[in-house]
Each structure stands twice: as structure tokens, then as C-alpha cells.
Design an enzyme around this catalytic site. Structure first.
Site, short mmCIF file in Angstrom:
data_model
loop_
_atom_site.label_atom_id
_atom_site.label_comp_id
_atom_site.label_asym_id
_atom_site.label_seq_id
_atom_site.Cartn_x
_atom_site.Cartn_y
_atom_site.Cartn_z
N GLU A 1 15.30 -15.81 18.00
CA GLU A 1 16.35 -15.31 18.52
C GLU A 1 16.47 -15.77 20.00
O GLU A 1 16.02 -14.96 20.89
CB GLU A 1 16.70 -13.98 18.35
N ASN B 1 21.30 -6.20 11.63
CA ASN B 1 20.73 -5.11 13.03
C ASN B 1 22.07 -4.43 13.39
O ASN B 1 22.81 -5.06 14.17
CB ASN B 1 20.27 -6.03 13.79
N TRP B 2 22.15 -3.24 12.91
CA TRP B 2 23.26 -2.36 13.56
C TRP B 2 23.11 -2.08 14.84
O TRP B 2 24.16 -1.40 15.35
CB TRP B 2 23.22 -1.24 12.42
N LYS B 3 21.97 -2.18 15.53
CA LYS B 3 21.79 -1.80 16.85
C LYS B 3 22.55 -0.27 17.08
O LYS B 3 21.89 0.52 16.12
CB LYS B 3 22.60 -2.68 17.89
N HIS C 1 12.38 -6.86 19.71
CA HIS C 1 13.76 -7.47 19.90
C HIS C 1 14.09 -7.58 21.45
O HIS C 1 13.74 -6.97 22.43
CB HIS C 1 14.84 -6.33 19.51
N GLY D 1 23.41 -9.39 13.96
CA GLY D 1 23.86 -8.14 14.82
C GLY D 1 25.11 -7.97 14.49
O GLY D 1 25.71 -7.43 13.48
P1 PGA Z 1 24.44 -10.97 17.35
O1 PGA Z 1 22.86 -10.38 17.53
O2 PGA Z 1 24.41 -11.38 15.87
O3 PGA Z 1 25.34 -10.03 17.46
O4 PGA Z 1 24.40 -12.10 18.27
C1 PGA Z 1 21.87 -10.74 16.94
C2 PGA Z 1 20.50 -9.60 17.21
O5 PGA Z 1 20.52 -9.30 18.43
O6 PGA Z 1 19.69 -9.47 16.48
#
Ligand code: PGA
Length: 252
Positions: free
Chosen positions: A165, A8-10, A95, A235
Site C-alpha cells: 500500500e 479495512n473498516w478502520k 498498516h 478502506g
Molecule cells: P483506502 O484505504 O482504500 O480508503 O485508500 C486503504 C487502506 O488504508 O488500507
């Protein structure tokens, strides 16, 4: 079964050039890793370009968020249909960072149906914001599952990927304890089964359950061994060339 890794590159990286470099590093690591199935979720503005230059089969693409409607006056949004047409196989739904901006269980429910109708795998994200002392979070998770699966026909249950999550672990220094994830995986399976209690013929329910929240190269292995999960939604550790390569190598 292959370990699923959703990257998940956001809202990263900043440029298409950097996105290509990150994708290439991910691809190289993925090609060496026989037992890992990699799904990359880039910002939507980069998907078409990355998809067009990738000829392989090893990596799948996912949208990070999209609307259930096929079109309409929704400034700034994209549709699940557009995600599909841009070459994706999956779409993240609900999400925590989208729910924080107002995405509801009702939106999630409509999106799951739209994704299934368009032939995309819905990756439904669920998770509580905090835990009390009396297991209240289980009721909360049950509610999110009921909403996500309401309207999913029996024959499509196993097409829905569930990413657990806990909101308190996203962006945190440490993930949840793997034994707690093990317990949660059992609970999620049971909660999905309960949604279909009234049905006459329910196939063996074998949902793909992922864990997400603060996973990195140091914690991925133990979560896979002890967490009773099919894979990970990651992420930060997926957003840098070095860390994603190390993570994929560790998982293989
Ligand atoms: P993170 O994010 O691995 O940076 O904690 C996970 C996510 O939000 O999917």
C-alpha cells in the site's frame, strides 16, 4: 485461485447497529460471489459480536492491529492472542496509519512471529511514503520486507500475506497505475526470495500479494487483471453498504 478482498473498516462505523448492517451487506454480496474470498477487519470492539452471530464460512475476520505480547500493562491495546480468541483468522500488521503512530519495522517483525505462533495469517502492510526519481522506494520496500520476514521459518513463508500500500495512494483520489503494481509484485517476490538465499532448501515462494490504496468499484477490475496481485485491501469502498456490495460483485 480466489480473489482476496480485505475490507479495512478502520474506525468505522460509529455504532454496533451500523456495523451489523454493513456486515450483513458484505455477507450477502460475498455469498453470491463464488470466486471472492472476503476478509472483514472491523474495529476490535465489534469483532466478538459480529463473529458470534455469523455462522457461515464465507467470510473471515481480521484484527486491524494488535500487540505481539500475550498480555501486560498496555493501556488501550489488544493482543494478537486476544484477536485470535475473538474468532479472527488474520491480523493486519504495520498498516501505514499505525506506522505513522510509531509502529516500527522491529514491532512488525515481532508481530509477524506472534501471529504465526498463534495460528493467524499475518497481513503485513508495506509501502513507501513518496517516490523519488531514482527508484529509492525499492530499497525502502526491500528493508520493510527484510524486517517482516526475519525470523519467519522457510516452511511458513507462504503463510505471510503481503499488502503493498503506497502511503501516497491511501485515502487518495486514485490508486497506483496497475503496471507499476505489476512491477512491484515482481520486486516483492524477488525481495522475499533474497531473504532466504542462505537456506539450503527453499520451497517455491508463492506469497499472496495484495494491493491497497484508493481502490473502488471502477478500479478494482483493472488492478486485478494487470497488477499481478492476488487481491485487494480496501478502506473507504468497503465501509458503505452500497459500495462494498458493488465492489464484491465487480470482483466476482
Ligand atoms: P483506502 O484505504 O482504500 O480508503 O485508500 C486503504 C487502506 O488504508 O488500507
Amino acid at each position: 485461485m480466489k480473489t482476496v478482498l480485505v475490507c479495512n473498516w478502520k474506525m468505522n462505523p460509529g455504532t454496533l447497529k451500523e456495523a451489523k448492517e454493513l456486515f450483513d451487506a458484505t455477507r450477502k454480496a460475498a455469498e453470491k460471489a463464488k470466486n471472492v474470498s472476503v476478509v472483514v477487519a472491523p474495529p476490535s470492539i465489534f469483532i466478538s459480536e459480529l463473529r458470534a452471530r455469523y455462522k457461515g464460512k464465507k467470510i473471515m475476520f481480521a484484527g486491524q492491529s494488535a500487540r505481539a505480547e500475550d498480555g501486560g500493562s498496555y493501556t488501550g491495546d489488544i493482543s494478537i492472542l486476544q484477536v485470535k480468541k475473538s474468532g479472527c483468522d488474520a491480523v493486519l500488521i504495520g498498516h501505514a496509519e499505525r506506522r505513522a503512530q510509531g509502529e516500527t519495522d522491529d514491532n512488525v517483525q515481532k508481530k509477524v512471529i506472534a501471529a504465526l505462533n498463534h495460528g493467524l495469517s499475518p497481513i503485513v502492510c508495506i509501502g513507501e511514503s513518496m517516490r523519488g526519481n531514482h527508484g529509492e522506494h525499492f530499497d525502502f520496500i526491500r528493508g520493510q520486507i527484510r524486517a517482516a520476514f526475519s525470523g519467519v521459518p522457510v516452511g511458513k513463508i507462504n503463510k505471510v500475506i503481503v499488502a503493498y500500500e503506497p502511503v501516497w495512494a491511501i485515502g487518495a483520489p486514485e490508486p497506483m497505475a496497475p503496471r507499476d503494481m505489476h512491477e512491484m509484485s515482481i520486486f516483492i517476490r524477488k525481495a522475499i526470495t533474497e531473504c532466504y538465499e542462505m537456506e539450503m532448501k527453499v520451497p517455491r515462494i508463492a506469497p499472496v500479494i495484495l494491493y491497497g490504496g484508493a481502490i473502488d468499484v471502477a478500479t478494482a477490475g483493472v488492478m486485478m487483471r494487470e497488477g499481478e496481485v492476488a487481491g485487494l485491501l480496501v478502506g473507504r469502498a468497503s465501509q458503505k453498504k452500497e459500495t462494498v456490495s458493488a465492489l464484491i460483485a465487480a470482483l466476482s
